[in-house]
Every structure is written in structure tokens, then in C-alpha cells.
Design an enzyme around this catalytic site. Structure first.
Site, PDB file in Angstrom:
ATOM      1  N   GLU A  51      -6.459  24.879  -8.703  1.00  0.00           N
ATOM      2  CA  GLU A  51      -6.629  26.327  -8.815  1.00  0.00           C
ATOM      3  C   GLU A  51      -5.341  26.997  -9.303  1.00  0.00           C
ATOM      4  O   GLU A  51      -5.382  27.925 -10.120  1.00  0.00           O
ATOM      5  CB  GLU A  51      -7.046  26.909  -7.463  1.00  0.00           C
ATOM      6  CG  GLU A  51      -8.361  26.368  -6.913  1.00  0.00           C
ATOM      7  CD  GLU A  51      -8.196  25.104  -6.090  1.00  0.00           C
ATOM      8  OE1 GLU A  51      -9.108  24.809  -5.296  1.00  0.00           O
ATOM      9  OE2 GLU A  51      -7.158  24.409  -6.221  1.00  0.00           O
ATOM     10  N   CYS A  78      -8.057  24.779  -0.808  1.00  0.00           N
ATOM     11  CA  CYS A  78      -7.417  24.441   0.465  1.00  0.00           C
ATOM     12  C   CYS A  78      -7.110  25.692   1.280  1.00  0.00           C
ATOM     13  O   CYS A  78      -6.872  26.776   0.749  1.00  0.00           O
ATOM     14  CB  CYS A  78      -6.157  23.615   0.232  1.00  0.00           C
ATOM     15  SG  CYS A  78      -4.841  24.478  -0.650  1.00  0.00           S
TER      16      CYS A  78
END
Length: 342
Positions: A51, A78
Site C-alpha cells: 500500500e 496491516c
């Protein structure tokens, strides 16, 4: 409409194979009005996550589109601080309004918490897009998180009439394409194992010479110290485990694990687990492969079948009854068949 972008995430994620363990393979794509404005993947363990790389890749003139963009992720972003900050916070900081995910992360440190935090902040989150494909992509990671044991792949090449090779003689069977694929698999796994007979007959290097990427940890059974001292596996040139009594020498990269009189497979799995090695490729020989099958210590079986006949020699292992075919493809003159547990 989500499928093409999620499949792009999977393609990107695979670029990290062999470099991110024990982390998962993850790809991310940023889309604005069906145009990709950024993409990235987790390139190596300890480095930025997918990301982050996707956001960093957005051109300055496209950054204004981020709040209206959709972020596609092959795995839930995460939630926790590890070697990098939580990706969920980055998504909120960039004010991205919609996130599409293939799989929620089974790691207890994440386990849906990122999805919940995003939704609580008003972000639209869609999960389960191409979920089964995502699970297959990260099957090694999923087993590691859920069981703390390495994912075990059994691999062999056989003739069209079911032989691994001639007795006591190194017998090349596969063609160049299959050989190259085998080295790709080595680059994508943490460790590679052979039995004593294969080590003695083939004198293998067990390195990765024909595919870009790292060489796995080399492992060989040698309970009775039968591998000649001048063979490749005892050259101390790279990380190697010998499952047998320690030999005299100034070893820098070679570790001896004396398994005593039992088969040593359980000891090996325990040692791999303790060092966070999440995958093991077992390349032979017939007796070693059959022992793993008999004990049920396997997750996947890859068989390369040549169109060549041998008529006699060492018989290929017998596939277990609970193995089912998941994939079959041609590799030059060879055929690859991949089996998983039914």
C-alpha cells in the site's frame, strides 16, 4: 468490475515471491475512474508494504485524485506496528474513501481490525473479492500463521513410464523449460531438501542458477555420514543443514543436526519453524519423498512428467489417495501436474 484490478494485485504480489518470507505476498493498486494511478507490491521483508509503494508511485499531478480513488489490496492492510507503520493509518491519512480486499489477514495482530477501523472512519470496505485465488496465492503464509509450520512442497520429475531415473546413476529427465521452472521454485522457497542417496548419486548444488532470486537454505539427510567430503553440499559455500552427526572442520555456513536413529523429519520441521522458515521444497529422492507422503507431511505435490521412457530404474513415488489435481500445464516437452490435499 473489481476482478481485473484484483488480478493485477495478485500479479504484483507474486513479484515478491522468495523475498518477503515470513511476510505474505501482497500487491496494491490505486484506481480512479477505472484508470490505474498507482500500484506497488511488498518487495522484501522489512521494507515498505504494498500500500505504501502504491501511494508513493502516484504521480504529483494525480495525487488530487486519491480521496476519490479505490485502493485494491490482495490482503487486508496491516493494523500493527512491526518493521513498518500500520498501512491502515496511511489509508486514512490519504483520505482514500474505498478499499477492496481479497482476504482478511489471519494474523491475530490484524484479523479484521483494519477493516473495522476503516469502516468506523467512514471508508467503504469490500472484502472477499477473488477470495479463493487470494488464499492460494498466500497459502504458505496462511499455513504459517495458523499452524506455525512450514508449507511443504514435494517435487519430482519422472519419465512417461513412471521412473525417477536409473539405479545408482544420475539421469536427467526434464527439458530446459522444466529445469528453469524448478530453479524458479527454489528462488521462491525458504529451504530445499534431498535425501542421502540423491546427494550421493547426483552431487547436487541445490542452488538457484537459472532464475533471478535468492538461493534457499540447503538441507540433506546424512545420518551415517555417507556424503563424500568433497561434494557440493559440504563445500560450506552457502547456508546448509546436514541432518546427521557433525563432521570435523571449520564450518562457517554449515550446521549439523544429529537426529539420532529416528527419521528426523519431525526434528527438521521443528528446526525450520524455530527459524521462521515458512516453506520447504523436497526434491528427492524416491525414499525421502515417500516418507513425507507416508507421514502426511506435505501440502502440495508438483510432478514434472517427460515424454521420455526409461523402461526400468527407480520408481516414482505413489501419489497419496487424498491428492487432487489443481493445475496441469505444458512446459516445453514436459507436463507439470500440481496436486493439493482433497
Amino acid at each position: 468490475m473489481h476482478f481485473p484490478f484484483m488480478r493485477r494485485c495478485f500479479d504484483l504480489a507474486r513479484l515478491g515471491a522468495g523475498r518477503v518470507s515470513p511476510n505474505p505476498q501482497v500487491g496494491a493498486v490505486l484506481v480512479h475512474e477505472r484508470r490505474i494511478i498507482g500500484e506497488g507490491w511488498h518487495r522484501a521483508y522489512g521494507q515498505a508494504h504494498a500500500e505504501v509503494n502504491a501511494v508513493r508511485s502516484v504521480r504529483p499531478e494525480d495525487r488530487r485524485f486519491l480521496p476519490d480513488a479505490t485502493l485494491y489490496c490482495s490482503l487486508e492492510p496491516c493494523f500493527h506496528h512491526g518493521k513498518t507503520p500500520p498501512c491502515v493509518d496511511l489509508i486514512l491519512h490519504e483520505r482514500i474513501r474505498r478499499v477492496v480486499i481479497a482476504n482478511t489477514d489471519p494474523n491475530p495482530l490484524v484479523a479484521g481490525q483494519s477493516v473495522a477501523k476503516l469502516r468506523a472512519a467512514g471508508v467503504e470496505v469490500i472484502t472477499g473479492v477473488l477470495e479463493n485465488e487470494g488464499k492460494w496465492l498466500n497459502r504458505v503464509f496462511f499455513k504459517w500463521i495458523q499452524h506455525r509450520q512450514p508449507y511443504i512442497i514435494l517435487k519430482w520429475a519422472q519419465s512417461s513410464d513412471g521412473f525417477l531415473g536409473k539405479n545408482g546413476e544420475r539421469t536427467p529427465i526434464s527439458g530446459p523449460a522444466a529445469l528453469r521452472m524448478g530453479h524458479r521454485w527454489r528462488a521462491e522457497t525458504d529451504a530445499i531438501l534431498v535425501g542421502t542417496t540423491t546427494a550421493r548419486v547426483d552431487n547436487p548444488r541445490l542452488d538457484n542458477r537459472f532464475w533471478p532470486g535468492p538461493t534457499p537454505l540447503r538441507i540433506a539427510f546424512d545420518r551415517n555420514s555417507r556424503i563424500p567430503a568433497d561434494y557440493h553440499l559440504l563445500d560450506d559455500a552457502q547456508s546448509t543443514w546436514i541432518l546427521g552427526p557433525e563432521r570435523k572442520g571449520n564450518w562457517q555456513h554449515t550446521r549439523f543436526i544429529d537426529t539420532g536413529l529416528h527419521d528426523g523429519i519431525s526434528d527438521l520441521i521443528g528446526a525450520l519453524s524455530s527459524e521462521n522458515r515458512t516453506s520447504l521444497l523436497v526434491e528427492g529422492g524416491a525414499e525421502t519423498l515417500q516418507r513425507f507422503i507416508a507421514l502426511g507431511f506435505w501440502d502440495e505435490i508438483r510432478v514434472l512428467e517427460s515424454n521420455r521412457r526409461l523402461t526400468e530404474g527407480v520408481r516414482a513415488p505413489v501419489l497419496p489417495d487424498n491428492a487432487f489435481l489443481t493445475e496441469q500445464a505444458g512446459l516445453g516437452d514436459d507436463t507439470l501436474s500440481v496436486f493439493a490435499h482433497s
